[in-house]
Motif scaffolding. Sequence first.
Motif, PDB file in Angstrom:
ATOM      1  N   GLY A   1     -59.270 106.464 105.941  1.00 35.23           N
ATOM      2  CA  GLY A   1     -60.424 107.052 105.284  1.00 35.23           C
ATOM      3  C   GLY A   1     -61.700 106.961 106.080  1.00 35.23           C
ATOM      4  O   GLY A   1     -62.793 107.098 105.525  1.00 35.23           O
ATOM      5  N   LEU A   2     -61.591 106.685 107.391  1.00 33.84           N
ATOM      6  CA  LEU A   2     -62.721 106.534 108.307  1.00 33.84           C
ATOM      7  C   LEU A   2     -63.481 105.228 108.088  1.00 33.84           C
ATOM      8  O   LEU A   2     -64.397 104.907 108.838  1.00 33.84           O
ATOM      9  CB  LEU A   2     -63.701 107.722 108.208  1.00 33.84           C
ATOM     10  CG  LEU A   2     -63.061 109.103 108.331  1.00 33.84           C
ATOM     11  CD1 LEU A   2     -64.100 110.194 108.102  1.00 33.84           C
ATOM     12  CD2 LEU A   2     -62.396 109.280 109.686  1.00 33.84           C
TER      13      LEU A   2
ATOM     14  N   GLY B   1     -52.658 112.399 114.105  1.00 38.37           N
ATOM     15  CA  GLY B   1     -53.439 111.510 113.257  1.00 38.37           C
ATOM     16  C   GLY B   1     -52.974 111.562 111.826  1.00 38.37           C
ATOM     17  O   GLY B   1     -52.415 112.571 111.376  1.00 38.37           O
ATOM     18  N   ASP B   2     -53.214 110.480 111.100  1.00 36.83           N
ATOM     19  CA  ASP B   2     -52.889 110.444 109.676  1.00 36.83           C
ATOM     20  C   ASP B   2     -54.154 110.191 108.869  1.00 36.83           C
ATOM     21  O   ASP B   2     -55.048 109.463 109.310  1.00 36.83           O
ATOM     22  CB  ASP B   2     -51.848 109.359 109.385  1.00 36.83           C
ATOM     23  CG  ASP B   2     -52.350 107.954 109.694  1.00 36.83           C
ATOM     24  OD1 ASP B   2     -52.684 107.217 108.752  1.00 36.83           O
ATOM     25  OD2 ASP B   2     -52.399 107.592 110.885  1.00 36.83           O
ATOM     26  N   SER B   3     -54.248 110.828 107.716  1.00 34.41           N
ATOM     27  CA  SER B   3     -55.353 110.663 106.782  1.00 34.41           C
ATOM     28  C   SER B   3     -56.699 110.915 107.476  1.00 34.41           C
ATOM     29  O   SER B   3     -56.925 111.985 108.021  1.00 34.41           O
ATOM     30  CB  SER B   3     -55.296 109.279 106.142  1.00 34.41           C
ATOM     31  OG  SER B   3     -56.140 109.205 105.022  1.00 34.41           O
ATOM     32  N   GLY B   4     -57.592 109.912 107.509  1.00 34.92           N
ATOM     33  CA  GLY B   4     -58.864 110.103 108.194  1.00 34.92           C
ATOM     34  C   GLY B   4     -58.692 110.379 109.668  1.00 34.92           C
ATOM     35  O   GLY B   4     -59.495 111.095 110.276  1.00 34.92           O
ATOM     36  N   GLY B   5     -57.620 109.835 110.269  1.00 33.60           N
ATOM     37  CA  GLY B   5     -57.335 110.118 111.678  1.00 33.60           C
ATOM     38  C   GLY B   5     -56.991 111.573 111.909  1.00 33.60           C
ATOM     39  O   GLY B   5     -57.312 112.135 112.960  1.00 33.60           O
ATOM     40  N   ALA B   6     -56.344 112.206 110.929  1.00 28.16           N
ATOM     41  CA  ALA B   6     -56.043 113.634 111.032  1.00 28.16           C
ATOM     42  C   ALA B   6     -57.318 114.464 110.957  1.00 28.16           C
ATOM     43  O   ALA B   6     -57.454 115.481 111.643  1.00 28.16           O
ATOM     44  CB  ALA B   6     -55.076 114.045 109.926  1.00 28.16           C
ATOM     45  N   CYS B   7     -58.252 114.018 110.129  1.00 31.35           N
ATOM     46  CA  CYS B   7     -59.557 114.684 110.055  1.00 31.35           C
ATOM     47  C   CYS B   7     -60.268 114.598 111.403  1.00 31.35           C
ATOM     48  O   CYS B   7     -60.766 115.606 111.925  1.00 31.35           O
ATOM     49  CB  CYS B   7     -60.393 114.039 108.956  1.00 31.35           C
ATOM     50  SG  CYS B   7     -62.071 114.692 108.809  1.00 31.35           S
ATOM     51  N   LEU B   8     -60.297 113.408 111.984  1.00 28.56           N
ATOM     52  CA  LEU B   8     -60.947 113.228 113.278  1.00 28.56           C
ATOM     53  C   LEU B   8     -60.267 114.056 114.360  1.00 28.56           C
ATOM     54  O   LEU B   8     -60.933 114.674 115.196  1.00 28.56           O
ATOM     55  CB  LEU B   8     -60.934 111.749 113.671  1.00 28.56           C
ATOM     56  CG  LEU B   8     -61.903 110.842 112.914  1.00 28.56           C
ATOM     57  CD1 LEU B   8     -61.593 109.380 113.194  1.00 28.56           C
ATOM     58  CD2 LEU B   8     -63.347 111.162 113.284  1.00 28.56           C
TER      59      LEU B   8
END
Length: 296
Positions: free
Chosen positions: A74-75, A142-149
Amino acid sequence: MSNILEKQFLKQRNDFQKSCVERDKKYHFPQGVIFETDIAYAKDKNKAHRLDRYRPKGKETQILPVIINVHGGGLLLGNKEFNKYFCALLSKKGFLVYSMEYRLIPDCTFFDQLRDIFLAMDFVKEHAAADGGDLSHVYLVGDSGGACLATYANAIQNSKKIAKAAGIKPSELKVHALGLISGMFYTTKFDKIGLFLPKYLYGKQYRKAPFAAYVNPENPELLYALAPAWLVTSHNDHLRNYTIRFEKALTAAKKEHEIVDFPKNKKLTHAFSVFEPFLPESHAVIDMLTEYLRKF
């Protein structure tokens, strides 16, 4: 209110760190992987600027495609160690994997996190060949917030206009495809994420800033700038609607991508392939993901 929220963020981070200790008692690191940890990718001695490197044993003389993994959380929390089992299993499929740490909210902004990604990518660009990596086949996963980044980093790389709006100089390391697991793509929707997180990510006056046009990942310029993407979610993923909605935007923009949506199963929760990497379904995710990446 800000101080209360920040204390809550830090409490969640500490609770997460404690849970990792118990999780490591449950799992064993996969055999057949050479694992090197805490390699500095920047010269500032910041503990967040480290990465781990994974390489399959028996392939030391082979040139392998490269995956850069960006952990979720979630960053706000998470760490590269949490993703070590997932990354080891990725590597066993014949990849040189770099798993990176980055600074977390509220210690920094979303833009700082993107800068960390580009620092790590520059490190990979400089060192991958010596590590046996093929720079003509590089992927961001990336997963979750990592996917967003990963999504935003890739868009910034491929769009000078978005990079200027973010005030960021991107890495020149070309990314050929993306792997996006249970992505936290939306940060400003009227939900538990969008109600409190945006000002920490983008700044209190972000609506008036040049980057405001891009906080919605469905922005056509952003979608156009993305590499081919493989997405996965599940019925029991609490952010499933994010992936479904983002996939529809990719389809409308006629962007190359694939999506896998696992059916109802209480074991297949948010980013299950990272949280529970040894499930049969998690192995299936890794198989499908790596098969897709190898196309590009």
